[in-house]
Enzyme design. Structure first.
Site, PDB file in Angstrom:
ATOM      1  N   LYS A  50       0.814  -1.217   0.000  1.00  0.00           N
ATOM      2  CA  LYS A  50       0.000   0.000   0.000  1.00  0.00           C
ATOM      3  C   LYS A  50       0.856   1.280   0.000  1.00  0.00           C
ATOM      4  CE  LYS A  50      -3.985  -2.284   2.138  1.00  0.00           C
ATOM      5  NZ  LYS A  50      -5.040  -2.164   3.187  1.00  0.00           N
ATOM      6  N   TYR A 102     -12.396  -1.715  -3.973  1.00  0.00           N
ATOM      7  CA  TYR A 102     -12.907  -1.883  -2.608  1.00  0.00           C
ATOM      8  C   TYR A 102     -14.431  -1.729  -2.533  1.00  0.00           C
ATOM      9  CZ  TYR A 102      -8.265  -2.127  -0.496  1.00  0.00           C
ATOM     10  OH  TYR A 102      -7.004  -2.526  -0.105  1.00  0.00           O
ATOM     11  N   ASN A 124      -2.154   0.183   6.619  1.00  0.00           N
ATOM     12  CA  ASN A 124      -1.649  -1.064   7.195  1.00  0.00           C
ATOM     13  C   ASN A 124      -0.773  -1.883   6.243  1.00  0.00           C
ATOM     14  OD1 ASN A 124      -3.639  -1.976   5.536  1.00  0.00           O
ATOM     15  ND2 ASN A 124      -4.982  -2.766   7.147  1.00  0.00           N
ATOM     16  N   HIS A 154      -2.226  -5.439   1.386  1.00  0.00           N
ATOM     17  CA  HIS A 154      -3.521  -6.090   1.175  1.00  0.00           C
ATOM     18  C   HIS A 154      -3.264  -7.574   0.953  1.00  0.00           C
ATOM     19  CE1 HIS A 154      -7.476  -7.017  -0.543  1.00  0.00           C
ATOM     20  NE2 HIS A 154      -6.823  -7.710  -1.462  1.00  0.00           N
ATOM     21  N   GLU A 175      -9.431 -10.174  -7.972  1.00  0.00           N
ATOM     22  CA  GLU A 175      -8.485  -9.080  -7.739  1.00  0.00           C
ATOM     23  C   GLU A 175      -7.265  -9.190  -8.659  1.00  0.00           C
ATOM     24  OE1 GLU A 175      -9.888  -8.630  -3.070  1.00  0.00           O
ATOM     25  OE2 GLU A 175      -7.856  -9.347  -3.494  1.00  0.00           O
TER      26      GLU A 175
HETATM   27  N1  UDP Z   1      -9.858  -0.271   6.996  1.00  0.00           N
HETATM   28  C1  UDP Z   1      -9.937   0.953   7.650  1.00  0.00           C
HETATM   29  N2  UDP Z   1     -10.630   1.020   8.832  1.00  0.00           N
HETATM   30  C2  UDP Z   1     -11.240  -0.067   9.375  1.00  0.00           C
HETATM   31  C3  UDP Z   1     -11.170  -1.297   8.703  1.00  0.00           C
HETATM   32  C4  UDP Z   1     -10.465  -1.368   7.514  1.00  0.00           C
HETATM   33  O1  UDP Z   1      -9.392   1.944   7.180  1.00  0.00           O
HETATM   34  O2  UDP Z   1     -11.867   0.065  10.454  1.00  0.00           O
HETATM   35  C5  UDP Z   1      -9.120  -0.364   5.722  1.00  0.00           C
HETATM   36  C6  UDP Z   1      -7.763  -1.048   5.900  1.00  0.00           C
HETATM   37  O3  UDP Z   1      -6.824  -0.445   5.002  1.00  0.00           O
HETATM   38  C7  UDP Z   1      -8.092  -2.466   5.492  1.00  0.00           C
HETATM   39  C8  UDP Z   1      -9.086  -2.239   4.337  1.00  0.00           C
HETATM   40  O4  UDP Z   1      -9.866  -1.137   4.785  1.00  0.00           O
HETATM   41  O5  UDP Z   1      -6.941  -3.183   5.093  1.00  0.00           O
HETATM   42  C9  UDP Z   1     -10.000  -3.405   4.034  1.00  0.00           C
HETATM   43  O6  UDP Z   1     -10.648  -3.813   5.222  1.00  0.00           O
HETATM   44  P1  UDP Z   1     -10.762  -5.345   5.610  1.00  0.00           P
HETATM   45  O7  UDP Z   1     -11.736  -5.441   6.746  1.00  0.00           O
HETATM   46  O8  UDP Z   1     -11.045  -6.152   4.383  1.00  0.00           O
HETATM   47  O9  UDP Z   1      -9.311  -5.685   6.198  1.00  0.00           O
HETATM   48  P2  UDP Z   1      -8.142  -6.631   5.644  1.00  0.00           P
HETATM   49  O10 UDP Z   1      -8.781  -7.753   4.890  1.00  0.00           O
HETATM   50  O11 UDP Z   1      -7.281  -5.757   4.753  1.00  0.00           O
HETATM   51  O12 UDP Z   1      -7.400  -7.075   6.860  1.00  0.00           O
HETATM   52 MG    MG Z   2     -10.172  -7.701   3.331  1.00  0.00          MG
END
Ligand code: UDP
Ligand code: MG
Length: 140
Positions: free
Chosen positions: A11, A51, A114, A117, A128
């Protein structure tokens, strides 16, 4: 073939901080083989589409703005049990909850920024991967 591939992005904040090489090294050392790789930058429209499943969530706009804010690396990775094993290497969404030795524990700045992905299912890995790569860009 099913179950052997996953999709990842490094990212924007991790690329900007110069962590891409170290993250790619962790991925290779963990036994994943890179089948496709590119440096790219998403438009807000592309990030919004990628997304789309999170459209109704409160962080959606922030996520779209962030993911289109700078260059990213996109990659397709191969390994037995790729999706689950890569999620394990990535760690929890919130780095405060991520285990030692995970990419997010080491490099993520926050729950939003974070570092990486990782696809959450074989089906999404395929969707994807196709979103980012043409067939001729992917090794057999
Ligand atoms: N995200 C965020 N706030 C939240 C949860 C998710 O900004 O409370 C963002 C974060 O970058 C995350 C992405 O949205 O990686 C997709 O969310 P997901 O729940 O799918 O998390 P992941 O699968 O990436 O762990
Ligand atoms: Mg996810």
């Amino acid at each position: 073939m099913a179950g052997n591939r996953t999709f990842t992005m490094i990212k924007p904040e991790a690329v900007a901080a110069g962590h891409a090489g170290k993250i790619i090294d962790m991925i290779i050392q963990a036994g994943f083989e890179i089948k496709a790789l590119k440096l790219t930058k998403l438009t807000a429209e592309q990030a919004g589409k990628f997304y789309e499943v999170h459209k109704e969530r409160p962080f959606y706009q922030e996520l779209v703005d962030y993911m289109s804010s700078g260059p990213i690396y996109a990659a397709i990775l191969e390994k037995d049990n790729a999706v689950a094993d890569f999620r394990k290497l990535v760690g929890a969404t919130d780095p405060a909850e991520a285990e030692e030795g995970t990419i997010r524990k080491r490099f993520a700045k926050s729950k939003g920024e974070n570092a990486v992905h990782g696809s959450d299912s074989d089906e999404n890995a395929e969707i994807e991967s196709n979103f980012h790569f043409a067939q001729e860009e992917v090794l057999a």
